[in-house]
Design an enzyme around this catalytic site. Structure first.
Site, PDB file in Angstrom:
ATOM      1  N   ASP A  13       0.813  -1.221   0.000  1.00 52.35           N
ATOM      2  CA  ASP A  13       0.000   0.000   0.000  1.00 52.35           C
ATOM      3  C   ASP A  13       0.847   1.272   0.000  1.00 52.35           C
ATOM      4  OD1 ASP A  13      -2.292  -1.660   0.234  1.00 52.35           O
ATOM      5  OD2 ASP A  13      -1.938  -1.799   2.386  1.00 52.35           O
ATOM      6  N   GLY A  15       1.531   2.996  -2.634  1.00 53.73           N
ATOM      7  CA  GLY A  15       1.136   3.880  -3.736  1.00 53.73           C
ATOM      8  C   GLY A  15       1.829   3.493  -5.035  1.00 53.73           C
ATOM      9  N   LYS A  16       2.086   2.203  -5.189  1.00 52.56           N
ATOM     10  CA  LYS A  16       2.798   1.731  -6.390  1.00 52.56           C
ATOM     11  C   LYS A  16       1.990   1.973  -7.665  1.00 52.56           C
ATOM     12  CE  LYS A  16       3.135  -2.369  -4.495  1.00 52.56           C
ATOM     13  NZ  LYS A  16       2.743  -2.124  -3.110  1.00 52.56           N
ATOM     14  N   LYS A  18       0.049   4.392  -8.475  1.00 51.52           N
ATOM     15  CA  LYS A  18       0.187   5.754  -9.000  1.00 51.52           C
ATOM     16  C   LYS A  18       1.532   5.918  -9.717  1.00 51.52           C
ATOM     17  CE  LYS A  18       0.297  10.607  -8.147  1.00 51.52           C
ATOM     18  NZ  LYS A  18       0.127  11.785  -7.343  1.00 51.52           N
ATOM     19  N   ALA A  39      -3.935  -8.086  -3.768  1.00 52.39           N
ATOM     20  CA  ALA A  39      -3.419  -6.736  -4.029  1.00 52.39           C
ATOM     21  C   ALA A  39      -4.579  -5.831  -4.450  1.00 52.39           C
ATOM     22  CB  ALA A  39      -2.402  -6.787  -5.152  1.00 52.39           C
ATOM     23  N   GLY A  40      -4.322  -4.563  -4.411  1.00 49.25           N
ATOM     24  CA  GLY A  40      -5.355  -3.663  -4.902  1.00 49.25           C
ATOM     25  C   GLY A  40      -4.730  -2.318  -5.130  1.00 49.25           C
ATOM     26  N   HIS A  41      -4.979  -1.720  -6.278  1.00 46.11           N
ATOM     27  CA  HIS A  41      -4.524  -0.351  -6.434  1.00 46.11           C
ATOM     28  C   HIS A  41      -5.571   0.486  -7.140  1.00 46.11           C
ATOM     29  CE1 HIS A  41      -2.275  -2.705  -9.520  1.00 46.11           C
ATOM     30  NE2 HIS A  41      -2.996  -1.920 -10.287  1.00 46.11           N
ATOM     31  N   ARG A 142       2.776 -29.170  -5.473  1.00 40.66           N
ATOM     32  CA  ARG A 142       2.604 -29.760  -6.811  1.00 40.66           C
ATOM     33  C   ARG A 142       1.248 -30.445  -7.004  1.00 40.66           C
ATOM     34  NH1 ARG A 142       8.240 -32.470  -5.973  1.00 40.66           N
ATOM     35  NH2 ARG A 142       7.250 -32.432  -3.963  1.00 40.66           N
ATOM     36  N   GLN A 223       2.050  -5.998  -3.048  1.00 39.74           N
ATOM     37  CA  GLN A 223       2.426  -6.057  -1.623  1.00 39.74           C
ATOM     38  C   GLN A 223       3.755  -5.320  -1.387  1.00 39.74           C
ATOM     39  OE1 GLN A 223       1.375  -9.450  -2.984  1.00 39.74           O
ATOM     40  NE2 GLN A 223      -0.664  -8.683  -2.582  1.00 39.74           N
ATOM     41  N   ARG A 304      -6.106   0.713   7.986  1.00 38.30           N
ATOM     42  CA  ARG A 304      -4.685   0.319   8.056  1.00 38.30           C
ATOM     43  C   ARG A 304      -4.077   0.845   9.358  1.00 38.30           C
ATOM     44  NH1 ARG A 304      -4.010   2.356   1.950  1.00 38.30           N
ATOM     45  NH2 ARG A 304      -4.887   0.523   0.938  1.00 38.30           N
TER      46      ARG A 304
HETATM   47  P1  IMP Z   1      -2.669 -12.807   2.103  1.00 36.81           P
HETATM   48  O1  IMP Z   1      -1.735 -12.265   1.087  1.00 36.81           O
HETATM   49  O2  IMP Z   1      -4.117 -12.560   1.787  1.00 36.81           O
HETATM   50  O3  IMP Z   1      -2.395 -14.234   2.447  1.00 36.81           O
HETATM   51  O4  IMP Z   1      -2.422 -11.989   3.472  1.00 36.81           O
HETATM   52  C1  IMP Z   1      -1.198 -12.087   4.192  1.00 36.81           C
HETATM   53  C2  IMP Z   1      -0.812 -10.727   4.773  1.00 36.81           C
HETATM   54  O5  IMP Z   1      -0.471  -9.854   3.716  1.00 36.81           O
HETATM   55  C3  IMP Z   1      -1.936 -10.037   5.552  1.00 36.81           C
HETATM   56  O6  IMP Z   1      -1.343  -9.295   6.611  1.00 36.81           O
HETATM   57  C4  IMP Z   1      -2.524  -9.094   4.534  1.00 36.81           C
HETATM   58  O7  IMP Z   1      -3.155  -7.991   5.150  1.00 36.81           O
HETATM   59  C5  IMP Z   1      -1.261  -8.673   3.799  1.00 36.81           C
HETATM   60  N1  IMP Z   1      -1.519  -8.227   2.417  1.00 36.81           N
HETATM   61  C6  IMP Z   1      -1.822  -8.977   1.343  1.00 36.81           C
HETATM   62  N2  IMP Z   1      -1.958  -8.211   0.240  1.00 36.81           N
HETATM   63  C7  IMP Z   1      -1.729  -6.962   0.626  1.00 36.81           C
HETATM   64  C8  IMP Z   1      -1.677  -5.712  -0.084  1.00 36.81           C
HETATM   65  O8  IMP Z   1      -1.860  -5.625  -1.294  1.00 36.81           O
HETATM   66  N3  IMP Z   1      -1.381  -4.627   0.678  1.00 36.81           N
HETATM   67  C9  IMP Z   1      -1.133  -4.703   1.997  1.00 36.81           C
HETATM   68  N4  IMP Z   1      -1.152  -5.834   2.687  1.00 36.81           N
HETATM   69  C10 IMP Z   1      -1.441  -6.953   2.010  1.00 36.81           C
END
Ligand code: IMP
Length: 424
Positions: A13, A15-16, A18, A39-41, A142, A223, A304
């Site tokens: 998070d 800000g990648k 952008k 992930a989410g942006h 596998r 991430q 957050r």
């Molecule tokens: P998972 O990736 O869903 O297995 O989550 C494992 C950890 O990574 C947790 O603490 C999530 O909140 C964190 N996490 C997964 N994806 C993101 C992201 O895109 N941004 C921030 N934290 C993330």
């Protein structure tokens, strides 16, 4: 400069999205190499806001080929939702590709993710519950299914039945859930395959050809460094490798093809989910950062956790990923503070740590050592020139640069595209 990796230097998070978006004009190809729809942006284009979980943000540009590499785990339902959403808004997806070797997130992965978290109780990781950990576990065990398996439903069914043999035992006997029905999954994934077939490719070959032709290829990490399965705050991590090395594995390119590694650094630190966070501000200051910074998860909407900037983390990210430059984001969020703290080291049992501690007890229990600097208490939102930044903001940036040991080339001062300062 054909091969450029962009990574998050903290817990994600940063800000990648952008930064990718800003560099997009110079890019021919944007490749995602790990993670999934955890992930989410968010990208703001004029008055339109776009939220992506799987598709690289370069998709908004017609000249860019967007690629999901072999290292990503793909939930095809989510991917189709994003493709449909883009097409409904008139954005072409013709230049989108997904690796035939990427692994699929299956419906039982989602259920297992939630079930495991519940079993862990207070020790839960705080995952996004998108099935990411179980999908990567199956990959390394596998017994995973790959995107290419959807191209032959006979093979798909065979592999699925083998996986379900085990999964259904676990689901029913350990967690008390209902078993999954192979026919239903085959029907659903058969439908997804029809929609996705035209995008499926040998993406490693495509990416390497683009690099051979001197095209600019951008490897977009999801991430962040401290969520890396090897280098992060294990077990409070994700199940992939967001560090720069992950790009070579997750896209199928050799390390000699990489020319630049850009680290994205938020001007403070945030984290979602559980796990250690030395500079966390569980107080009013943290709340002020969260509100002004809009620090709520794009994927889960969770608030957050927020804290002061941590130079130990930046030095560590620089070490494990070999950064060539950094982009500092959300500097404007700090405009509200008269005094700002920078963590320069940790203290644990009378010992000082300048480097990220390898022992989990230290990182869980250490006390951050701070330097306090003056704030600037004025809006940065309209500044586009480094020299026009308030002197205190320049000093703050100079300190980050010095402590991190890597030059700052970009500073973001607001969510809009134009709110950016480039530095030579
Ligand atoms: P998972 O990736 O869903 O297995 O989550 C494992 C950890 O990574 C947790 O603490 C999530 O909140 C964190 N996490 C997964 N994806 C993101 C992201 O895109 N941004 C921030 N934290 C993330």
């Amino acid at each position: 400069m054909p091969g450029i990796i962009l990574i998050g230097t903290q817990w994600g998070d940063e800000g990648k999205g952008k930064v990718t978006d800003l560099l997009a004009n110079d890019m021919d190809m944007v490749v995602r190499y790990q993670g999934g729809d955890n992930a989410g942006h968010t990208v703001i284009d004029g008055n339109q806001e776009f939220r992506f979980h799987l598709i690289p943000s370069g998709i908004l540009y017609s000249h860019i080929t967007c690629v999901i590499g072999n290292g990503v785990v793909v939930n095809p339902k989510v991917l189709i939702g994003e493709l449909d959403g883009l097409e409904a808004r008139g954005i072409s997806t013709d230049k989108f590709l997904v690796s035939c070797n990427a692994h699929l997130v299956m419906p039982y992965h989602l259920v297992l993710d939630g079930a495991r978290e519940l079993k862990l109780g207070k020790s839960e990781i705080g995952t996004t519950r998108k099935g990411i950990g179980p999908a990567y576990s199956d990959k390394t065990s596998r017994i995973g299914l790959r995107v290419q398996d959807m191209l032959d439903m006979k093979i798909f069914r065979k592999k699925l039945e083998a996986a379900l043999n085990e999964k259904n035992e676990i689901l029913t006997k350990i967690y008390g859930f209902k078993p999954f029905d192979a026919d239903k999954i085959v029907a659903d994934y058969g439908g997804y395959a029809e929609r996705l077939e035209k995008y499926i490719a040998d993406t490693s070959l495509v990416i390497n050809k683009a690099l051979d032709e001197g095209k600019n290829v951008f490897f977009e990490g999801a991430q962040g460094t401290l969520l890396d399965i090897d280098h992060g705050t294990y077990p409070f991590v994700t199940s992939s490798s967001p560090v720069s090395g992950g790009a070579c594995v997750g896209a199928g390119v050799g390390p000699r093809r990489i020319d630049k590694v850009v680290g994205v650094v938020k001007a403070y630190v945030t984290r979602v989910g559980s796990g250690p966070f030395p500079t966390e501000l569980d107080n009013e200051t943290g709340d002020m950062i969260r509100e002004k910074g809009g620090e709520y998860g794009t994927t889960t909407g969770r608030p957050r956790r927020c804290g002061w900037f941590d130079a130990v983390i930046l030095r560590y990210a620089n070490m494990v990923s070999g950064l060539t430059e950094i982009a500092v984001t959300k500097l404007d969020v700090l405009s509200q503070f008269e005094k700002i703290k920078i963590c320069v080291g940790y203290e644990y049992e009378g010992k000082m740590y300048d480097n990220f501690p390898s022992h989990q007890t230290v990182i869980h229990k250490c006390i951050p050592v701070y330097e306090e600097v003056d704030g600037w208490m004025e809006s940065l939102n309209d500044i586009t020139n480094y020299d026009d930044l308030p002197k205190a903001a320049q000093k703050y940036l100079a300190r980050i640069e010095k402590l991190g040991g890597v030059p700052i080339k970009m500073i973001s001062v607001g969510p809009k595209r134009r709110q950016i300062i480039f530095r030579d």
